[in-house]
Motif scaffolding. Structure first.
Motif, PDB file in Angstrom:
ATOM      1  N   PHE A 138       0.735  -1.298  -0.073  1.00 24.11           N
ATOM      2  CA  PHE A 138      -0.238   0.209  -0.067  1.00 24.11           C
ATOM      3  C   PHE A 138       0.900   1.310  -0.066  1.00 24.11           C
ATOM      4  N   THR A 139       1.971   1.191   0.673  1.00 27.26           N
ATOM      5  CA  THR A 139       2.785   2.343   1.000  1.00 27.26           C
ATOM      6  C   THR A 139       3.421   2.865  -0.394  1.00 27.26           C
ATOM      7  N   LEU A 140       3.703   1.663  -1.197  1.00 25.42           N
ATOM      8  CA  LEU A 140       4.434   1.855  -2.518  1.00 25.42           C
ATOM      9  C   LEU A 140       3.493   2.314  -3.649  1.00 25.42           C
ATOM     10  N   ALA A 141       2.072   1.904  -3.287  1.00 26.08           N
ATOM     11  CA  ALA A 141       0.965   2.270  -4.197  1.00 26.08           C
ATOM     12  C   ALA A 141       0.692   3.538  -4.217  1.00 26.08           C
ATOM     13  N   LEU A 142       0.821   3.975  -3.136  1.00 21.88           N
ATOM     14  CA  LEU A 142       0.430   5.386  -2.987  1.00 21.88           C
ATOM     15  C   LEU A 142       1.582   6.341  -3.473  1.00 21.88           C
ATOM     16  N   ARG A 158      -8.302   1.860  -6.165  1.00 16.08           N
ATOM     17  CA  ARG A 158      -9.490   2.501  -5.658  1.00 16.08           C
ATOM     18  C   ARG A 158      -9.144   3.379  -4.648  1.00 16.08           C
ATOM     19  N   ILE A 159      -8.441   2.791  -3.545  1.00 19.50           N
ATOM     20  CA  ILE A 159      -8.283   3.540  -2.244  1.00 19.50           C
ATOM     21  C   ILE A 159      -7.406   4.876  -2.512  1.00 19.50           C
ATOM     22  N   THR A 160      -6.064   4.409  -3.317  1.00 23.14           N
ATOM     23  CA  THR A 160      -5.160   5.499  -3.543  1.00 23.14           C
ATOM     24  C   THR A 160      -5.617   6.567  -4.372  1.00 23.14           C
ATOM     25  N   ILE A 215     -10.873  -3.751   2.583  1.00 23.50           N
ATOM     26  CA  ILE A 215      -9.626  -3.373   3.549  1.00 23.50           C
ATOM     27  C   ILE A 215      -9.901  -1.712   3.717  1.00 23.50           C
ATOM     28  N   ARG A 216      -9.553  -1.317   5.034  1.00 25.33           N
ATOM     29  CA  ARG A 216      -9.765  -0.023   5.513  1.00 25.33           C
ATOM     30  C   ARG A 216      -8.583   0.490   5.973  1.00 25.33           C
ATOM     31  N   PHE A 271      -6.333  16.824   6.847  1.00 20.15           N
ATOM     32  CA  PHE A 271      -7.307  15.875   7.359  1.00 20.15           C
ATOM     33  C   PHE A 271      -6.928  14.501   7.767  1.00 20.15           C
ATOM     34  N   GLU A 272      -7.676  13.971   8.422  1.00 17.10           N
ATOM     35  CA  GLU A 272      -7.566  12.646   8.867  1.00 17.10           C
ATOM     36  C   GLU A 272      -9.128  11.822   8.506  1.00 17.10           C
ATOM     37  N   LYS A 273      -8.922  10.767   7.782  1.00 12.66           N
ATOM     38  CA  LYS A 273      -9.979  10.338   7.152  1.00 12.66           C
ATOM     39  C   LYS A 273      -9.889   8.811   6.948  1.00 12.66           C
ATOM     40  N   THR A 274     -10.977   7.750   7.087  1.00 17.90           N
ATOM     41  CA  THR A 274     -10.885   6.368   6.787  1.00 17.90           C
ATOM     42  C   THR A 274     -11.355   6.308   5.205  1.00 17.90           C
ATOM     43  N   PHE A 275     -10.530   5.508   4.683  1.00 17.06           N
ATOM     44  CA  PHE A 275     -10.700   5.367   3.259  1.00 17.06           C
ATOM     45  C   PHE A 275     -10.784   3.498   3.139  1.00 17.06           C
ATOM     46  N   GLU A 276     -11.914   3.190   2.603  1.00 18.83           N
ATOM     47  CA  GLU A 276     -12.230   1.652   2.158  1.00 18.83           C
ATOM     48  C   GLU A 276     -12.644   1.186   0.838  1.00 18.83           C
TER      49      GLU A 276
END
Length: 172
Positions: free
Chosen positions: A55-59, A159-161, A112-113, A128-133
């Motif tokens: 995930f870190t690399l995808a973002l 989708r999340i990124t 995945i959230r 911001f601080e927000k949850t993405f799922e």
């Protein structure tokens, strides 16, 4: 006649001055030069090895590919950090009871959230601080392993990124 051309030129100049820079990613003008993506720790109850790194690399890849920002390891103008808070598979629909009395899932869902904290050091109002799922449905007769699991996770991360990108930079 000269006054009409002058008036038209003045009105055109006035209307165009209100336009800002726009590109096809929708980011417009970004008031930053660098960004950093801190490692997203996997804090989900169910641990799937490697999804935090992926995930870190995808973002990082998405932001690099859609902006002119430079990736830095610390001191970035834009900072993305957070954690994976949920990784789960749940049955979505049940099959009919068989003659043996078994009930199974006709369809399962991998969800995945990710909790994200975004900081813009040049414009604090953007923080911001927000949850993405997001999720991927798959047949209950299949097991998500190997390449099918990797493909499902990639689809969810795409989708999340993109949602994170839109929330932090595109303002859509």
């Amino acid at each position: 006649m000269k006054k009409i051309y002058s008036l038209f030129a003045l009105m055109s100049l006035f209307m165009l001055s209100g336009c800002s820079v726009y590109n096809f990613t929708g980011t417009g003008k970004i008031d930053a030069k660098t960004f950093q993506v801190n490692f997203f720790q996997n804090n989900a109850d169910l641990i799937e090895p490697g999804i935090d790194r992926d995930f870190t690399l995808a973002l990082q890849d998405l932001i690099q590919n859609q902006t002119n920002l430079n990736l830095v390891s610390n001191g970035g103008d834009l900072v993305y950090e957070g954690e994976i808070v949920d990784y789960r598979t749940t049955p979505m629909t049940a099959t009919a009871v068989t003659s043996g009395g078994d009930v199974g899932a006709a369809q399962n869902r991998l969800t995945i959230r990710i909790n994200v904290r975004f900081t813009n050091k040049n414009k604090e109002s953007d923080d911001f601080e927000k949850t993405f799922e997001f999720y991927k449905d798959y047949p209950g007769t299949e097991q998500l392993v190997g390449s099918s699991l990797n493909a499902a996770i990639k689809e969810i991360y795409d989708r999340i990124t993109q949602d994170i990108f839109n929330e932090s930079l595109a303002k859509w």
